[in-house]
Write an enzyme that holds these catalytic residues in place. Structure first.
Site, short mmCIF file in Angstrom:
data_model
loop_
_atom_site.label_atom_id
_atom_site.label_comp_id
_atom_site.label_asym_id
_atom_site.label_seq_id
_atom_site.Cartn_x
_atom_site.Cartn_y
_atom_site.Cartn_z
N CYS A 382 -32.40 19.21 -10.41
CA CYS A 382 -31.65 18.05 -10.87
C CYS A 382 -31.86 17.81 -12.36
O CYS A 382 -31.27 18.52 -13.17
CB CYS A 382 -32.01 16.84 -10.00
SG CYS A 382 -30.71 15.60 -10.04
N HIS A 510 -31.43 18.55 -4.73
CA HIS A 510 -32.86 18.45 -4.43
C HIS A 510 -33.15 19.26 -3.17
O HIS A 510 -33.33 18.70 -2.08
CB HIS A 510 -33.26 16.98 -4.21
CG HIS A 510 -33.27 16.18 -5.46
ND1 HIS A 510 -34.30 16.24 -6.36
CD2 HIS A 510 -32.36 15.32 -5.98
CE1 HIS A 510 -34.05 15.43 -7.38
NE2 HIS A 510 -32.87 14.87 -7.17
N GLU A 512 -35.73 20.57 -2.24
CA GLU A 512 -37.07 20.34 -1.68
C GLU A 512 -37.03 19.51 -0.39
O GLU A 512 -37.91 19.62 0.46
CB GLU A 512 -37.98 19.66 -2.71
CG GLU A 512 -37.61 18.24 -3.14
CD GLU A 512 -36.66 18.19 -4.34
OE1 GLU A 512 -35.93 19.17 -4.56
OE2 GLU A 512 -36.63 17.14 -5.03
#
Ligand code: GLN
Length: 552
Positions: A382, A510, A512
């Site tokens: 990001c 994102h 993750e």
């Protein structure tokens, strides 16, 4: 009908309620039960999206764009289910709904009160999660019993058992059993006090989970059982584990899942547990030794919880490669002073995570340039993509003073800019692009090969985008825009080709949030894979223990 488990905490915050709840969820799933989870947060923010990550930790984003408490990340990683915004309720969101109803006239003629209106709203949020395809709803109550803000939640869950029936609810209370060095003893008094506090609100716990650094003896369990009025098998010793992924096994050894099933009238024998996959995971976690050193270059490094999902995703990738990821937390503001230092040079890989605002961004751009020039594997998330694009614009395409307009509103080259018109945003309060969006990947690109797919979906949380007016010039300079939105208007992934750099890749998303311990996210897996190659390529292997003091 769904059954309900409520997890409260006493004595102290940060005892690991979220991990305890998640671990129980995993055990019940390993018994073949269908589980969902939610968190009730007593703070007044409508959601944690407006809180400083340096204070409260990461904001976890769900597929549907919910900005939620970081514990939802643990829930998803442990129970391996994607949750949605309904899995996080705060005092602020409860009051907002109640006040809206009041204005609409839903309570016309009534005095609107905490009991029953606020408590009804809380119960409704929990009840909503009980669907035909859910056997057990696990509800974690944030905060600590005794807090002022928690009272309406405790009252609501007390009423809940009356509403749905005794056998459909299990109350678990988590406490701390401290070891006092001078007397050389573990102490039960804080547990007694906190159970007394809970009882004063009308809740008698069914299970008490005792957190401690040493196992709790049977004698102590008997004492807690007697004084807190729970059967001895319901006193669970949850001793510190070396990895969070071990906690389900610690709790299983204490028999918590079987006991909870009995409390809920679930026939445990009809749901035998299969822990083989989880045990295999924990064995992998424990066998990783070879270190790979990853620098996290961000602005909230003083509170690693601000990057919780990033850390876990890197660990998952480490489990996959059989390496132990060692973190070097580098404050982005210090990077300009570190250029050329050993500290950056010895990194095997770098992650530049997300963030907001101006502070530290120049340091991140410098870090992006450093990793690019020194062939250090780098993954930008990001804001991380933003700074990589700024570096490419300035240093590859020669666009002087190129910047993100978030950082410099007067930049001559806003290579990252607001794209509100493209997003069709009407409500200024919700200008972020939130939640899951699809992207199309360029066949054969690093990112497409990593995913093994050409259409992917990732979660987003940002306002600023790659400015497509600069796409041509940046591509001519060597940057590859390797993934876009399906209409091709928004750039979602950038990279350098692998003949130029071992791994230099940024994503607007994102990723993750979607990594799981037994299924590492492909981008983190590739980053750590490239970092491992760099580590192995060193002659002699460079891992200076003295530098470990920079590592937490
Ligand atoms: N601050 C940037 C934006 O709003 C990046 C956000 C992020 O990293 N999540 O676009």
């Amino acid at each position: 009908m769904s059954k309900f488990v409520f997890v409260t905490g006493g004595v102290s915050s940060s005892l690991g309620k979220g991990l305890t709840a998640s671990s129980l969820g995993r055990l019940l799933k390993c018994r073949g039960l269908r589980v969902t989870m939610c968190k009730l947060d007593p703070y007044i923010n409508v959601d944690p999206g407006t809180m400083n990550p340096g204070e409260h930790g990461e904001v976890f984003v769900t597929d549907d764009g919910g900005e939620t408490d970081l514990d939802l990340g643990h829930y998803e990683r442990f129970i391996d289910e994607s949750l949605n915004r309904n899995s996080n309720t705060t005092t602020g969101s409860i009051y907002k709904a109640v006040i809206e109803k009041e204005r609409r006239g839903d309570y016309l003629g009534k005095t609107v009160q905490v009991i029953p209106h606020v408590t009804d709203e809380i119960k409704e949020r929990v009840r909503r999660l009980a669907r035909d395809d859910v056997d057990v709803v696990i509800v974690e109550i944030g905060g600590t019993v005794g807090d002022i803000e928690i009272v309406p939640f405790i009252e609501a869950i007390r009423q809940f058992r009356r509403d749905v029936g005794r056998d459909n609810v299990c109350y678990i209370h988590l406490t701390l059993v401290p070891y006092l060095v001078p007397s050389g003893e573990q102490k039960t008094k804080p547990t007694q006090h906190s159970v007394t506090e809970l009882r004063s609100r009308g809740i008698q716990p069914d299970v008490i989970v005792c957190r401690s650094d040493q196992p709790i003896s049977d004698g102590l369990k008997r004492k807690i059982s007697l004084l807190c009025d729970v059967p001895i098998e319901a006193v669970v010793s949850a001793v510190d584990a070396s990895s969070i992924y071990e906690i389900p096994l610690v709790l299983y050894d204490q028999g918590i899942d079987g006991y909870v099933c009995r409390t809920l009238g679930i026939d445990a024998a009809a749901h035998p547990i299969d822990l083989s996959n989880w045990e295999a995971l924990v064995n992998r976690v424990e066998s990783v030794e070879r270190p790979v050193r990853i620098g996290i270059i961000g602005k909230y490094v003083n509170l690693p919880d601000a990057y919780l999902s990033v850390v876990e995703a890197l660990r998952h990738a480490g489990f996959h490669h059989g390496v132990k990821v060692v973190f070097d937390w580098i404050d982005a503001e210090t990077v300009p002073d570190l250029l050329g230092s050993e500290r950056l040079h010895i990194l095997d890989g770098v992650v530049i995570p997300g963030g907001f605002g101006e502070r530290g961004v120049e340091g991140m751009v410098a870090a992006a340039a450093y990793t690019r020039e020194h062939e250090i594997p780098c993954l930008g998330l990001c804001l991380g993509l933003h700074v990589m694009v700024v570096d490419a614009a300035r240093n590859l395409a020669g666009l002087e003073n190129a910047n993100s307009s978030e950082v410099d509103s007067l930049t001559p080259h806003p290579v990252i800019d607001l794209m509100d018109d493209q997003l069709d945003v009407t409500d200024k309060g919700g200008t972020m692009r939130l939640g899951a969006y699809p992207a199309m990947l360029v066949p054969g690109s690093v990112v497409a090969r990593a995913y093994g797919a050409e259409v992917v979906s990732e979660r987003h949380r940002h306002r600023y985008e790659f400015n497509s007016r600069y796409q041509g010039r940046l591509e001519e300079a060597g940057l590859v825009c390797s993934g876009t939105s399906p209409d091709r208007r928004l750039v979602e992934f950038i990279e350098l080709p692998q003949d130029v750099h071992p791994f230099w890749l940024g994503t607007q998303a994102h990723p993750e949030f979607k990594s799981r311990p037994d299924r590492p996210h492909p981008l983190f897996r590739e980053l750590v894979g490239a970092a491992l190659e760099r580590a192995e390529g060193r002659e002699p292997p460079l891992f200076d223990v003295d530098l470990l003091d920079t590592v937490r």
